[in-house]
Design an enzyme around this catalytic site. Structure first.
Site, mmCIF file in Angstrom:
data_model
loop_
_atom_site.group_PDB
_atom_site.id
_atom_site.type_symbol
_atom_site.label_atom_id
_atom_site.label_comp_id
_atom_site.label_asym_id
_atom_site.label_seq_id
_atom_site.Cartn_x
_atom_site.Cartn_y
_atom_site.Cartn_z
ATOM 1 N N ASP A 294 0.872 -1.170 0.000
ATOM 2 C CA ASP A 294 0.000 0.000 0.000
ATOM 3 C C ASP A 294 0.919 1.233 0.000
ATOM 4 O O ASP A 294 2.148 1.139 0.103
ATOM 5 C CB ASP A 294 -0.970 -0.011 1.188
HETATM 6 C C1 BGC Z 1 -5.168 3.022 0.116
HETATM 7 C C2 BGC Z 1 -5.292 1.957 -0.946
HETATM 8 C C3 BGC Z 1 -5.235 2.564 -2.312
HETATM 9 C C4 BGC Z 1 -3.961 3.358 -2.444
HETATM 10 C C5 BGC Z 1 -3.779 3.982 -3.806
HETATM 11 C C6 BGC Z 1 -3.977 3.941 -0.141
HETATM 12 O O1 BGC Z 1 -3.991 5.027 0.708
HETATM 13 O O2 BGC Z 1 -5.059 2.406 1.387
HETATM 14 O O3 BGC Z 1 -6.465 1.213 -0.763
HETATM 15 O O4 BGC Z 1 -5.320 1.567 -3.284
HETATM 16 O O5 BGC Z 1 -3.958 4.388 -1.471
HETATM 17 O O6 BGC Z 1 -4.660 5.004 -4.010
#
Ligand code: BGC
Length: 747
Positions: A294
């Protein structure tokens, strides 16, 4: 369970595993690479420098739609140097084509980029939030919605979605419950697989399918206190039984990638959890895709206190099995040094790079890196009438009728003046809900508009906001009361703003915020019939509201077609059939709350409400306001004649459901079981099946379920999954609390 069966009875265990074990029963869908693709990847692997390999393992944010710190964002020079494998949050054909051109025309090896984006509930046509979708229990429709999302996203250059989010959640304070499919693991697995199928289709090389990314691995939905990003500490058994299966369902469905979660589990952050990422996911489950972190979750290992610095963090996460770093740039920055110092191995790097190149090959990017950059598709295939009509249908199927005293709904023909009152009644910005990708809130239909579209000139529609969603300003009450007095029917549009759920949006109080309950009270006091239309991204503790003599329709955030789909239900064009996939608590003190709880040694018996030394609260009931699986209809379904029989390893169950009301309607008939005596404690009820059936008014249908003994299996302390012979309760009903029951003995 028969007492004769004991866990260390190896011979019997072996037989049971053969007969009933399901742990490794499903074989992962094979990712097929053509010989040409394989040869291409082999050749690239031979030519790539170490830096180019580390570059493939690097994902940068484009600078649009940022949810965390941006490191080296949009560094075009790095793309041209072959040091970027993927970009996130870049879409539209021109933009993507421009970036892709740098990779495939200006870089040495011309390796195409992946373009990732959070296509969570639609791309331009926005569907109801995933939690709302899950309340339809309509797997085909969910798959179709993801198909539409994939068509629209790929028409705008995207070839990778950071979805489905399959985190099981039992705590409605956590804002990200809106992105998932609720509290039940069995249903969560079915929906997870449907979503992967919708995104990836049968042919990843088609120009309208994209790579799925199951997230957030693992157990991100169980943070202590419901606070986003916080510590997760659950037993190994609960992890296996309740939290891991949906990720496995995605892996089995062939999801091309999986995202590590921000949280730790029992002291080990997922992003550096070798057991999780390598031993379980890649080896035991046979996951064939690649693992992405993530957003900066490698760098965050320093905050977690398991890495001294970013370099150390890169080392432990790479060694744990991470293949791609999202937005942290740590592999690119430290990979060379770490390799030189022999702290990471070339094998691990090669394995990671190969898995990423394979994903690119499977998408057909080596055949044509611009295959998702077709301008004519961008013009023709986005927000088409078909897409909008599916979105509208899904809104109505996601609605859950919580209360309908005196058949206040559907709105009667005789209502000639309708007042729409409340802060969500005409709030275009709130219709899409959180994580609405490239959806434009300006294009969404509000409740007011949906109702006007439905009634035309026949009915006078008045709108008054009454109050804001989240402050103490009561100055609009007077006008709201006047509007109610003038009308002969009132629709109160209450709830949360869309920013109150989603990422980093946990709440300690989950009642309708601000002075909305007070507004409801003054409007109800006018004596007019009132229906409350709720907009929210999580179960709410609406005890006060539910005490009022009002009808309540839960509509979540419906997306682009919200107002039209809700109007379909309010006026009875669609009879509501949605059922809650998350329990609604009476108050926050009951949280965590979910239906499949254990009995405990001192269970509370409502018939003996004075008992003290039992598992209960002094100041309130144990049972929720609305249980899992709950949802009313405009008609009445009466259940009778439940029968269950065992035929070898098959269990046959039948029940009769009669529609005794005034409307045709769909009912979600739910099947639960309870293993009465186990070698370990078992939940009081576990969902094992359901059928969504249309029953015409006056009609009775016999609904048949068929289970096998595999469906009775559960994880044991040795983490093996098998069933135990003995007596089982079988429950069938309209929700998890209102069921008929019988019992069977399975030998
Ligand atoms: C979130 C993810 C997301 C990623 C990209 C993160 O802050 O937890 O679920 O896919 O950002 O946007």
């Amino acid at each position: 369970m028969k007492k004769a069966f004991i866990l260390n009875d190896v011979a019997l265990l072996f037989v049971l595993l053969l007969l009933g074990g399901t742990l490794q029963a499903q074989v992962a869908v094979q990712h097929k690479l053509s010989p040409v693709d394989k040869a291409k990847i082999d050749s690239l692997m031979n030519q790539m420098t170490l830096e180019e390999k580390l570059g493939q393992m690097t994902l940068f944010a484009s600078g649009w739609d940022v949810t965390g710190p941006v490191v080296g964002t949009n560094d075009k020079k790095l793309i041209m140097e072959g040091k970027v494998g993927a970009i996130l949050n870049a879409y539209t054909v021109d933009y993507v084509r421009d970036l892709q051109r740098m990779a495939v025309e200006d870089s040495r090896l011309k390796i195409p980029l992946l373009f990732g984006y959070d296509v969570i509930h639609g791309h331009r046509t926005i569907f109801p939030i995933p939690l709302g979708q899950s309340c339809s229990w309509n797997l085909k429709m969910i798959e179709d919605a993801e198909r539409v999302a994939a068509i629209e996203a790929t028409a705008e250059g995207i070839n990778w979605t950071f979805a489905p989010m399959v985190d099981i959640a039992r705590d409605p304070r956590w804002g990200r419950v809106m992105e998932g499919s609720g509290e039940d693991t069995w249903l969560g697995c079915k929906i997870a697989a449907a979503r992967v199928k919708g995104f990836q289709g049968n042919d990843l090389k088609a120009n309208n399918t994209l790579l799925a990314c199951a997230k957030h691995f693992a157990a991100y939905g169980a943070p202590q206190g419901g606070r986003d990003y916080f510590t997760v500490d659950i037993s190994q058994l609960t992890l296996y039984e309740s939290y891991l299966p949906p990720y496995k369902a995605c892996s089995d469905a062939g999801a091309g990638s999986i995202m590590t979660s921000f949280n730790e589990i029992a002291g080990v952050p997922s992003t550096c959890n070798k057991w999780l990422l390598t031993d379980l996911l890649k080896k035991e489950w046979g996951f064939k895709g690649f693992v992405v972190t993530d957003w900066t979750s490698i760098n965050e290992l320093v905050n977690h206190g398991v890495a001294e610095n970013n370099k150390d963090a890169a080392r432990i996460s790479l060694n744990a099995g991470v293949d791609m770093d999202m937005c942290g740039k740590t592999f690119l920055d430290y990979g060379t040094e770490l390799l030189k110092e022999k702290k990471i191995g070339m094998d691990r790097i090669d394995e990671a790079v190969r898995s990423i190149l394979e994903a690119k090959a499977m998408l057909g990017l080596f055949d044509d890196p611009y295959r998702y950059c077709d301008k004519s598709r961008q013009e023709k295939e986005v927000m088409t009438p078909d897409h909008l009509s599916l979105a509208r249908k899904m809104v109505s199927e996601s609605c859950v009728l919580l209360k309908n005293p005196g058949h206040m709904l559907p709105i009667p023909e005789k209502a000639k003046t309708i007042a729409i009152i409340g802060p969500l009644g005409d709030s275009r910005k709130d219709m899409l809900g959180s994580w609405s990708a490239a959806g434009k809130w300006e294009q969404s239909v509000t409740l007011l508009e949906g109702i006007k579209n439905r009634t035309g000139d026949k009915t006078e529609i008045i709108y008054e906001k009454g109050c804001n969603t989240n402050d103490n300003d009561r100055s609009g009450f007077e006008a709201a009361v006047k509007a109610a007095v003038k009308a002969d029917y009132v629709i109160l549009a209450l709830g949360e703003n869309s920013w109150m759920s989603g990422e980093a949006a946990s709440r300690t109080s989950i009642d309708v915020p601000g002075v909305q309950n007070e507004l409801a009270e003054v409007i109800v006091n006018t004596g007019k019939p009132v229906v409350v239309v709720l907009f929210n991204g999580r179960p709410l503790a609406i005890t006060k509201l539910a005490r009022q003599p009002v009808a309540i329709l839960e509509t979540w955030f419906g997306g682009t077609q919200a107002g039209n789909g809700i109007a379909d239900v309010l006026f009875g064009d669609v009879n509501p059939s949605g059922k809650l996939t998350m329990t609604f608590p009476r108050n926050e003190g009951q949280i965590p709350i979910f239906y499949n709880v254990k009995n405990s040694g001192r269970p509370y018996n409502p018939a003996d409400s004075g008992a003290k030394y039992v598992s209960r609260y002094l100041d309130g009931p144990n049972d929720p306001l609305f249980p899992f699986g709950f949802g009313r209809s405009y008609t009445s379904f009466i259940y009778s004649n439940l029968a269950a029989s065992v035929d070898g390893h098959k269990i046959n169950i039948t029940v009769q459901v009669a529609n005794e009301g005034e409307f045709d309607g769909e009912e979600i008939v739910q099947l639960y079981i309870r293993d009465k005596v186990g070698s370990i404690t078992r939940p009081l009820k576990e969902l094992k099946g359901y059928q969504k059936v249309l029953i015409k008014k006056g009609e009775t249908k016999t609904i048949a379920f068929s289970l096998t003994t595999d469906d009775l299996a559960f994880y044991h302390p040795d983490l093996k999954k098998y069933w135990e012979p003995g007596e089982f309760m079988v429950f069938v009903g309209t929700n998890s609390a209102e069921t008929l029951s019988t019992s069977i003995t399975v030998e």
